[in-house]
Design an enzyme around this catalytic site. Structure first.
Site, short mmCIF file in Angstrom:
data_model
loop_
_atom_site.label_atom_id
_atom_site.label_comp_id
_atom_site.label_asym_id
_atom_site.label_seq_id
_atom_site.Cartn_x
_atom_site.Cartn_y
_atom_site.Cartn_z
N ASN A 1 0.97 -1.21 0.03
CA ASN A 1 0.02 0.00 0.03
C ASN A 1 0.97 1.08 -0.05
OD1 ASN A 1 -1.80 1.94 0.35
ND2 ASN A 1 -2.02 1.40 2.71
N LYS B 1 0.14 4.47 -0.26
CA LYS B 1 -0.38 5.54 0.15
C LYS B 1 -0.15 6.84 -0.53
CE LYS B 1 0.41 3.59 4.66
NZ LYS B 1 0.05 3.56 6.24
N GLY C 1 2.46 1.78 10.94
CA GLY C 1 3.41 2.92 10.74
C GLY C 1 4.21 2.67 11.97
N GLU D 1 -6.70 4.88 7.95
CA GLU D 1 -6.39 6.45 7.62
C GLU D 1 -7.59 6.92 6.92
OE1 GLU D 1 -2.79 5.65 5.57
OE2 GLU D 1 -1.73 5.33 7.35
N HIS E 1 -9.58 1.60 4.80
CA HIS E 1 -8.32 1.68 5.64
C HIS E 1 -8.49 2.62 6.92
CE1 HIS E 1 -3.90 2.45 6.31
NE2 HIS E 1 -3.73 1.61 5.77
N GLU F 1 -5.88 -5.39 10.27
CA GLU F 1 -4.64 -3.99 10.53
C GLU F 1 -5.13 -3.35 11.91
OE1 GLU F 1 -2.64 -2.80 6.84
OE2 GLU F 1 -4.41 -1.47 7.12
N SER G 1 3.23 -2.59 10.45
CA SER G 1 4.60 -2.46 10.74
C SER G 1 5.46 -3.87 10.20
CB SER G 1 5.17 -2.35 12.14
OG SER G 1 4.51 -0.98 12.66
C1 PEP Z 1 -0.73 0.29 6.25
O1 PEP Z 1 -0.87 1.59 6.34
O2 PEP Z 1 -1.80 -0.44 5.48
C2 PEP Z 1 0.11 -0.09 7.01
C3 PEP Z 1 0.23 -1.73 7.15
O3 PEP Z 1 1.32 0.35 6.94
P1 PEP Z 1 2.74 -0.01 7.77
O4 PEP Z 1 3.24 -1.06 6.98
O5 PEP Z 1 3.65 1.13 7.34
O6 PEP Z 1 2.40 -0.13 9.10
#
Ligand code: PEP
Length: 255
Positions: free
Chosen positions: A12, A14, A178, A103, A101, A172, A218
């Site tokens: 992803n 972003k 993040g 966000e 998501h 998630e 992460s």
């Molecule tokens: C995400 O935003 O879907 C995600 C998993 O981000 P990260 O891997 O950076 O934690």
């Protein structure tokens, strides 16, 4: 549930990478492998403006790379300044879309009901859906994880029957997105089982076994392998570490 080789590795991006950067990344990724990588399918959710070029580059890849979007509007078309429709995404070359998501939920106030309408439109339009669900820190600490997962999943998928096969669930946990470390593998496995049980109770056992559930939060090249070893983890949704060719190719290679 999936066999090891068919576990999905999904990036992803972003709000990162121009269309030129996306194209170069995909061409270089494809040339990293003389034989197909261990995990045979990569999916990349790229910015809208990069979809067309990314899809063009993916079509010439030595192994399957699917290109998708990170959001869409639920309306077919209309006066929605700044928005994008499922039909536009498909025309540009997207075969899937990430919906719900955290966000989008947190920064753009997307409700479970709105996400549901988007899922309906995406499936009707022939896009696969990656539906993100997950609890935040406060919800976990208050012992509400299962309640949150149940609400997010059942609202987003209400009214669907067998079509839920076209949906991939991404678990998630918001509190590890993040950050520097993912949720512990045993916790990931437990929550994936919780999600399968919800599917079993609401739909049936066959769909509960068939539906793909990927983990995100992460993940990087140091921890991906351990998470992928969990039986109920059908793949990974990767944010930050999918932006670097070195880490994304190492994860795909199963290093
Ligand atoms: C995400 O935003 O879907 C995600 C998993 O981000 P990260 O891997 O950076 O934690």
């Amino acid at each position: 549930m999936t066999t090891e080789a068919t576990k999905l590795i999904i990036g992803n991006w972003k709000m990162h990478k121009t269309s030129e950067e996306a194209s170069t990344f995909i061409q270089t990724l494809s040339s990293c492998f003389s034989s197909p990588p261990k995990y045979s399918e990569a999916w990349l959710a790229v910015p809208f403006t990069a979809i067309a070029k990314a899809a063009e580059a993916a079509a010439h890849s030595s192994f399957p790379i699917r290109i998708g979007a990170q959001n869409m509007h639920d309306a077919e078309e209309g006066a929605y300044t700044g928005e994008i429709s499922a039909r536009m995404l498909k025309e540009a070359g997207a075969s899937f879309v990430v919906l719900g998501h955290s966000e989008r939920r947190r920064l753009f106030f997307e409700s479970d009901e709105w996400i549901h309408r988007k899922v309906v439109r995406a499936i009707e339009s022939g896009l696969r859906v990656i539906l993100c669900v997950g609890e935040d820190k406060g919800e976990r600490e208050a012992g509400k994880t299962e309640e949150v997962l149940q609400r997010q999943l059942l609202t987003a998928l209400q009214g669907f029957s067998e079509e839920i096969q076209h949906v991939l669930i991404a678990y998630e946990p918001v509190w590890v997105i993040g950050k520097t470390a993912p949720a512990p593998p045993e916790m990931i496995e437990k929550e994936h089982l919780v999600l399968r049980k919800i599917v079993q109770a609401e739909w049936n056992n066959t769909l509960a076994k068939k539906i793909k559930i990927v983990y995100g939060g992460s993940v990087n090249s140091d921890n991906a392998k351990t998470i992928l070893e969990e039986a109920d983890v059908d793949g990974l949704l990767i944010g930050g570490a999918s932006l670097s060719l070195e880490s994304f190719s190492a994860i795909l290679q199963g290093k």
